[in-house]
Design a protein around this motif. Structure first.
Motif, mmCIF file in Angstrom:
data_model
loop_
_atom_site.group_PDB
_atom_site.id
_atom_site.type_symbol
_atom_site.label_atom_id
_atom_site.label_comp_id
_atom_site.label_asym_id
_atom_site.label_seq_id
_atom_site.Cartn_x
_atom_site.Cartn_y
_atom_site.Cartn_z
ATOM 1 N N ASP A 29 0.827 -1.204 0.000
ATOM 2 C CA ASP A 29 0.000 0.000 0.000
ATOM 3 C C ASP A 29 0.863 1.257 0.000
ATOM 4 N N GLY A 41 -5.542 4.124 -7.263
ATOM 5 C CA GLY A 41 -6.210 2.962 -7.826
ATOM 6 C C GLY A 41 -6.364 1.821 -6.842
ATOM 7 N N GLN A 48 -1.385 -5.809 -8.983
ATOM 8 C CA GLN A 48 -1.117 -4.901 -7.868
ATOM 9 C C GLN A 48 0.385 -4.667 -7.685
ATOM 10 N N LEU A 51 1.781 -2.376 -10.481
ATOM 11 C CA LEU A 51 1.297 -1.000 -10.309
ATOM 12 C C LEU A 51 1.950 -0.338 -9.107
ATOM 13 N N SER A 55 4.034 2.994 -9.562
ATOM 14 C CA SER A 55 3.713 4.175 -8.759
ATOM 15 C C SER A 55 4.979 4.761 -8.153
ATOM 16 N N TYR A 74 -0.713 6.395 -6.956
ATOM 17 C CA TYR A 74 -0.711 5.451 -5.832
ATOM 18 C C TYR A 74 -1.638 4.286 -6.142
ATOM 19 N N SER A 75 -1.308 3.142 -5.578
ATOM 20 C CA SER A 75 -2.073 1.926 -5.850
ATOM 21 C C SER A 75 -2.229 1.141 -4.546
ATOM 22 N N TRP A 76 -3.466 0.807 -4.218
ATOM 23 C CA TRP A 76 -3.746 0.039 -3.008
ATOM 24 C C TRP A 76 -3.839 -1.439 -3.355
ATOM 25 N N THR A 86 -8.560 5.913 0.923
ATOM 26 C CA THR A 86 -7.558 5.859 -0.142
ATOM 27 C C THR A 86 -6.727 7.123 -0.283
ATOM 28 N N ARG A 118 -7.579 -1.264 -11.201
ATOM 29 C CA ARG A 118 -6.730 -2.240 -11.893
ATOM 30 C C ARG A 118 -7.621 -3.397 -12.354
ATOM 31 N N ASN A 297 -5.958 -0.590 -16.850
ATOM 32 C CA ASN A 297 -6.366 0.300 -15.776
ATOM 33 C C ASN A 297 -7.650 0.964 -16.250
#
Lengths: 352, 198
Positions: A29, A41, A48, A51, A55, A74-76, A86, A118, A297
């Protein structure tokens, strides 16, 4: 002479290591709370890790050129603590686990909470026509089984369909694989969780373009996709769909965590075609079959085009954006096992 | 070279292009039950055309491609689909196109002809085989705002920026004795429709 050669090799080694994406733990994260204007995202498990790396490298790229104002990326992750907030000012949401959940979160929220989802699957019935799927790489979905188990090295599409619709439930019923004599042992077929893009893609590919309905023999427990570390995979009769790109990233790119790793699983061939080449890359012959897929995406059309467009989205994901044109981004995509798309294809949009 | 000799050269290469195209088309027709259908339509950018003309460069779509003109949108060229198979949204496959492309430099009298036009989904480029050669050259790349959809078996690719490929620019410049063409040059827009054969 030896010293000179050694120095030369040492120099080359350093240069190579600098040019290669760092192996090690897959990124997780965001380490900071993203700002409200940042591009954030959620969604697919399969993409994940890549990404997360993209990021980190995109934000470093901006910082490196002295850009302190452009929105960061940013990507969670798909899994972890839930709910999540988020970014600054966002609505707290249940952490989306998988492509379907990510797309649902995109559709249920505004850009104040989610900017993109994603997705490891293409648009399908039920998606909004205003969901723009922006392509960025290729993957191949195969299947995996315990390296010391009873599964053969190869299964045909007919075998996989029979296994997942339960007309073949024992390894000794697999009779179309040359050189393989299956033992009398019950097959334990697993599928990833219901929101998994890999799951929906696999069921459709095995069904020849129309998704099959899994039979009652398929295990009700749904492990997280691409995680061979789940204890169910110590079973010598287990098999499960698996992203070949993610597998390459784990095994050969070194991008693993304590759970995001292949464990005892190895990916196998489908219809006699190997998903991974001898040089540890995704096999183009495999991705040119029904088991090849594009990963995306997903963004809202109103934020991609027209007067309400957010220019940061195309600056990152567009055909001339950072992911599609920057050398570091391309190296990231390849290090995580995916194939890059040609200029113009990367960043192109598909939708219902 | 005189204007007459230029015309003769152009006519010769055009006939040769037509012959090559006809052979290609008939060969394909013999190998398919239901031929794939569709077309690649290139809407030419007026600024590009003016700049090309100012440099003595003209581009002509050769039969069985067709040229069109609309007062609002300007010149266009349509190349019919003649064969191949592709999954555009999967980014693989090759779509064969009829017709050819003739480029002439009126200042030098030199010309280039491209036959066996195709759209390579793998390379995401319109390709053509130079007359007298065998290897295709990437000519044009659909980039910009690019959309790929599939409805009822009809695949559709639209791109609001059709750019000259680096390889195509280099080949054309060398062949025509000019420095007009550059990689990434905007030439217009592209719409490709494709329905697979069976």
């Amino acid at each position: 002479m030896r010293h000179t050669a050694a120095k030369l090799f040492a120099t080359l080694a350093i240069a190579t290591s600098l040019a290669t994406v760092a192996a090690g733990s897959a990124l997780a994260d965001p380490s900071v709370t993203p700002n409200a204007a940042d591009v954030v995202g959620v969604g697919s498990d399969t993409t994940q890790a890549v990404l997360g790396q993209l990021s980190t490298d995109y934000n470093a790229f901006l910082t490196g050129k002295g850009d302190t104002t452009s929105p960061r990326l940013y990507s969670w992750d798909a899994t972890g603590s839930s709910p999540i907030t988020t970014k600054t000012g966002a609505t707290s949401i249940t952490r989306p686990n998988g492509s379907g959940a990510g797309i649902s979160a995109l559709n249920a929220n505004t850009s104040a909470t989610v900017n993109f989802a994603r997705s490891s699957r293409a648009p399908q019935t039920g998606d909004l026509t205003t969901d723009d799927f922006v392509a960025f790489a290729k993957d191949g979905v195969s299947w995996a089984a315990n390296s010391a188990g009873n599964a053969p090295a190869n299964l045909t599409t007919a075998d996989l369909a029979a296994i997942y619709t339960c007309s073949k439930t024992n390894w000794n019923q697999i009779t179309d694989i040359s050189g393989y004599t299956g033992p009398n042992a019950t097959i334990k077929a697993y599928l990833p969780q219901i929101n998994s893009g890999t799951r929906s893609f696999f069921l459709k590919a095995v069904g020849g373009g129309t998704a099959i309905t899994p039979g009652a023999c398929v295990q009700s427990y749904t492990p997280e996709e691409n995680e061979g570390t789940d204890s169910v995979f110590t079973d010598s009769n287990a098999l499960v769909p698996y992203s070949a790109a993610h597998y390459i990233g784990q095994v050969y790119g070194g991008h693993t965590t304590s759970t995001d790793a292949p464990g005892p699983l190895t990916v196998r061939n489908t219809d006699g075609v190997a998903p991974v080449t001898g040089t540890h890359t995704l096999n183009s012959s495999y991705t040119a079959t029904a088991y090849g897929r594009v990963v995306y995406n997903v963004v809202r059309d109103g934020e991609w085009t027209g007067t309400g467009a957010n220019p940061a989205l195309k600056a990152i994901f567009g055909t001339t954006g950072w992911i599609c044109t920057n050398a570091t981004a391309k190296a990231d995509i390849q290090s995580y096992g995916f194939q890059t798309l040609a200029v113009g294809a990367c960043g192109s949009v598909t939708h219902l | 070279m005189s204007r007459t000799s230029v015309r003769l050269t152009v006519a010769a290469v055009a006939v040769a292009a037509l012959s090559a195209t006809a052979m290609s088309d008939s060969a394909l027709a013999a190998t398919t039950t239901t031929a794939p259908t569709g077309s690649l339509v290139i809407q030419e950018d007026s600024t590009f055309l003016k700049q090309a003309a100012a440099n003595g460069i003209i581009a002509v779509a050769l039969p069985n491609a067709t040229a069109g003109y609309d007062a609002a949108t300007g010149l266009s060229a349509s190349f019919p689909v003649t064969g191949g198979s592709a999954n555009l949204s999967g980014y693989y496959g090759n779509i064969q196109l009829g017709g050819g492309l003739l480029l002439v430099n009126l200042h030098t009298g030199k010309a280039a002809v491209f036959n066996n036009l195709a759209f390579s989904a793998d390379n995401w480029a319109v390709t053509g085989v130079p007359l007298g050669e065998s290897a295709p050259v990437s000519l044009l790349d659909p980039v910009g705002n690019t959309t790929v959809t599939k409805n009822a078996g009809v695949q559709l690719l639209t791109a609001d920026d059709l750019e000259i490929d680096a390889a195509g620019a280099q080949y054309a410049d060398t062949k025509l004795g000019t420095a007009f063409f550059t990689a990434g040059q905007h030439t217009g827009t592209a719409t490709l429709t494709f329905t697979a054969g069976s």
